[in-house]
Design a protein around this motif. Structure first.
Motif, short mmCIF file in Angstrom:
data_model
loop_
_atom_site.label_atom_id
_atom_site.label_comp_id
_atom_site.label_asym_id
_atom_site.label_seq_id
_atom_site.Cartn_x
_atom_site.Cartn_y
_atom_site.Cartn_z
N ASN A 1 -78.01 30.14 108.14
CA ASN A 1 -77.70 29.71 106.78
C ASN A 1 -76.23 29.32 106.66
OD1 ASN A 1 -79.61 29.78 104.33
ND2 ASN A 1 -80.35 31.47 105.60
N PHE B 1 -73.67 30.83 93.82
CA PHE B 1 -74.42 30.89 92.57
C PHE B 1 -74.84 32.32 92.27
CE2 PHE B 1 -75.01 26.64 94.35
CZ PHE B 1 -74.59 25.86 93.29
N PHE C 1 -77.80 33.42 91.98
CA PHE C 1 -78.81 33.75 92.99
C PHE C 1 -78.32 33.16 94.30
CE2 PHE C 1 -80.90 33.58 88.89
CZ PHE C 1 -81.50 34.83 88.85
N HIS C 2 -78.57 33.87 95.37
CA HIS C 2 -77.96 33.46 96.66
C HIS C 2 -78.45 32.11 97.14
CE1 HIS C 2 -81.75 34.63 98.50
NE2 HIS C 2 -81.72 35.71 97.72
N PHE C 3 -79.72 31.76 96.83
CA PHE C 3 -80.32 30.50 97.27
C PHE C 3 -80.21 30.30 98.78
CE2 PHE C 3 -79.37 28.38 92.91
CZ PHE C 3 -80.44 29.06 92.35
N LEU C 4 -80.40 31.39 99.53
CA LEU C 4 -80.41 31.23 100.99
C LEU C 4 -81.76 30.64 101.39
CD1 LEU C 4 -78.92 34.68 102.09
CD2 LEU C 4 -77.73 32.49 101.90
N LEU C 5 -81.77 29.88 102.48
CA LEU C 5 -83.04 29.35 102.97
C LEU C 5 -83.75 30.46 103.72
CD1 LEU C 5 -81.60 26.72 102.16
CD2 LEU C 5 -82.67 25.64 104.13
N PRO C 6 -84.90 30.90 103.21
CA PRO C 6 -85.53 32.10 103.79
C PRO C 6 -86.00 31.94 105.22
CG PRO C 6 -86.98 31.05 102.16
CD PRO C 6 -85.66 30.35 102.10
#
Lengths: 417, 231
Positions: free
Chosen positions: B112, B98, B100-105
């Motif tokens: 991830n 996407f 925005f990366h939308f990685l789980l911080p």
């Protein structure tokens, strides 16, 4: 570790401050629940033991008049029929027990009945060199009576052996002894109707029940019969049982077998038992509010996590995580807090209960104790944990359902509601 | 839309329609879209804002439901009303990147990347770690596998997202403005990583982009206007 649990743990630690507050609430709630229930159960148990030790599990008293009425009536065909009608509602009683031996014999047939003791009761006046007081004399056969009561254990000064050896000896409650300003070895005059005897105080007891300690005097059966002019029969029979919870059934059986009114301890002390039940319920409700408040805190924290993590939830869904997976991630968080809260809360409850039992708390009136009385049962722990389970699960379900219903396309597009 | 040859079709959609909004604001966003994506081919969808590019991408990725039409992924038709099938097909065959990366911080770069593999559950822990490390090396982040997303730059985060999208070896990679949030240098680096890996691994790639320079680098450009392809 399952992927859902792994994610749940990380999400949980991301909001550790809020979750710690909820966790603390559950720990305190569970801990206080256990300790308050242990205290109330302790005092209830002490009260029951006191009444069993003083008045017995069952008291057999007045004879029930036969209420069976013989009825003779014709049938519709004109034939004669005879039958008995029992009118239990309007039954009447004849004071005292005329043939105690046969009643005891009937009672002892029950497996749960341990022992029975006939007692003659009457009102008396006692006079010491300095003072006068009124009270009740209990005429007993000493060996029979110590089998149905804790009288022997309650003696503070003197002994049962001394009482056994003194035909004109009495055992007096410590409050009465104090009011009459007498002690063991002193003699007092006992008056009843037109009789009076000089008796010697051979023992002083304390039950902790003020009403008993200031009025009840124990004398030998023969001496009491002579004093009260009751050559036959007894006032009541005190019965002890092996299983106190079965006393209601035993009392009913005795009543039916011996045709004498029989009162189990549960019926005699019904109002006190109701009071204890009400207090326990009230304490449980009050303390549960702590868990409810922490549940509310947890509810809002989980909702905050869902709101913060909508994009992460959407991306997890895009990776193949199902609605159930998302729901489980949030339920796991609730479960982790619940398990930690329940375990630590139970530990805290046990510690508080132990600590309270060591606190001095001199008390007498309806029972006597020098320390806080506690009685923990596994039920208290189960009840506390059950309350926490219900509240935490309710607090977790709504956020979990909301999270699972998010539509990933809407979230990523920015149109999720 | 295709050259009609013997290349393997990874994803196909037929006569796709989609409306968005309710009542007076209801808009016919997609008007009978047909598309075939082939393995090893990188396609770009370009067009003005609101023409339906992203909506098409989410439908193809089974993140949304079409009003009518069909979507076939690796020969299997995804029934529009069966969400369980959508989730399974997504997990098995589709990767997303996407804007925005939308990685789980809370998870490191490697963790991830391992998230989709854990869900699929086909690899051991060791195999997952090895693959995550390999994918991160492929996108130039071999030295930063244990860093949290907050310890990576925007370009690096997006490259982790690319590695994550390739974790389960999907047959289709869908990218929605993957470089839209990056500077020129990082855009090129991310685009290069995305297309190179997809070609190496024989995946069909569909990129939605506003960047004409990037679109020109793709094998095929699909121009969209008012919910339809215009070429």
């Amino acid at each position: 570790m399952s992927p859902n649990l792994r994610i749940a743990v990380r999400f949980l630690f991301a909001k550790k401050r809020s979750m710690l507050m909820s966790l603390a609430g559950i720990i305190f709630g569970v801990g206080f629940f256990i300790s308050t229930q242990a205290q109330l159960s302790g005092y209830q148990e002490l009260f029951i033991n006191t009444i069993l030790g003083t008045d017995g599990a069952i008291r057999i008293e007045d004879r029930i008049q036969d209420t069976n009425v013989f009825v003779s009536a014709p049938t519709s065909e004109g034939a004669n029929t005879n039958f008995f009608v029992s009118d239990r509602e309007n039954r009447r009683f004849v004071e005292g027990i005329e043939h105690p031996e046969s009643v005891i014999e009937a009672a002892m047939q029950l497996q749960n009945v341990e022992a029975a003791s006939p007692v003659i009761k009457g009102t008396i006046q006692l006079q010491s060199p300095l003072r006068k007081d009124s009270g009740q004399v209990f005429g007993i056969n000493v060996d029979q009576h110590i089998a149905v009561s804790s009288l022997e254990d309650r003696i503070q000064i003197g002994s049962i052996a001394e009482f056994r050896a003194a035909p004109m000896g009495i055992i007096m409650g410590h409050k009465m002894a104090s009011r009459l300003d007498v002690t063991v070895g002193d003699s007092v005059i006992v008056r009843a109707i037109d009789q009076q005897r000089r008796v010697t105080i051979v023992a002083i007891y304390e039950t902790g029940v003020s009403e008993i300690d200031k009025t009840r005097v124990f004398m030998h059966m023969s001496a009491t019969r002579s004093l009260l002019k009751k050559p036959h029969g007894v006032s009541f029979i005190q019965v002890s049982v092996f299983d106190r919870d079965h006393a209601i059934v035993d009392a009913l059986a005795i009543e039916n077998m011996a045709l004498h009114f029989s009162a189990p301890w549960q019926e005699r002390e019904k109002s006190w038992m109701q009071l204890f039940t009400t207090l326990k319920l009230s304490a449980a409700i009050t303390v549960s509010t702590i868990i409810i408040v922490s549940g509310l805190g947890m509810f809002s924290t989980l909702f905050m996590i869902v709101m913060d993590k909508t994009r992460e939830i959407a991306i997890l869904r895009s990776m193949g995580y199902t609605r159930n997976d998302i729901s489980n991630i949030f339920l796991w968080q609730g479960f982790i807090v619940l398990v930690c809260g329940a375990i630590l809360g139970c530990g805290m409850g046990a510690l508080i209960t132990f600590g309270i039992s060591k606190l001095p708390m001199p008390l007498s009136g309806i029972f006597a104790t020098d320390y806080f009385v506690v009685r923990s049962t596994v039920w208290h722990y189960l009840q506390a944990v059950s309350a926490a389970v219900v509240i935490v699960m309710i607090a977790s379900l709504a956020p979990a359902r909301w999270a699972s219903r998010l539509i990933p396309g809407d979230v990523i597009r920015g149109t999720a509601t | 839309m295709s050259s009609g040859d013997e290349r393997e079709i990874a994803l196909e959609c037929r006569d796709l329609h989609k409306h968005l909004g309710e009542g007076e604001t209801r808009v016919h966003v997609l008007r009978g879209v047909n598309l075939k994506l082939y393995r090893g081919e990188v396609s770009a969808i370009v067009g003005p804002s609101g023409c339906g590019k992203s909506t098409l991408l989410y439908l193809l990725g089974l993140l949304d439901r079409q009003d009518s039409g069909s979507i076939i992924v690796q020969g299997e038709e995804a029934p529009p009303d069966k969400e369980g099938d959508h989730t399974r097909i997504r997990g098995d065959h589709i990767g997303f990147v996407f804007q925005f990366h939308f990685l789980l911080p809370e998870f490191s770069a490697a963790e991830n990347v391992m998230l989709p593999m854990r869900k699929l559950g086909r690899m051991s822990q060791e195999e997952m770690e090895k693959r995550a490390s390999s994918l991160l090396s492929d996108v130039g982040l071999g030295e930063k596998t244990h860093r949290l997303p907050s310890q990576l730059s925007g370009g690096e985060q997006q490259r982790v997202a690319i590695a994550r999208s390739l974790a389960n070896m999907p047959s289709v990679l869908l990218a929605d403005e993957p470089t839209g949030n990056l500077d020129v240098k990082n855009s090129l680096m991310v685009f290069e990583s995305l297309t190179r890996l997809a070609k190496e691994k024989g995946q069909a790639v569909l990129i939605v982009t506003h960047n004409p320079d990037l679109a020109e680098k793709c094998d095929r450009i699909l121009r969209m206007q008012d919910g339809q392809f215009i070429d």
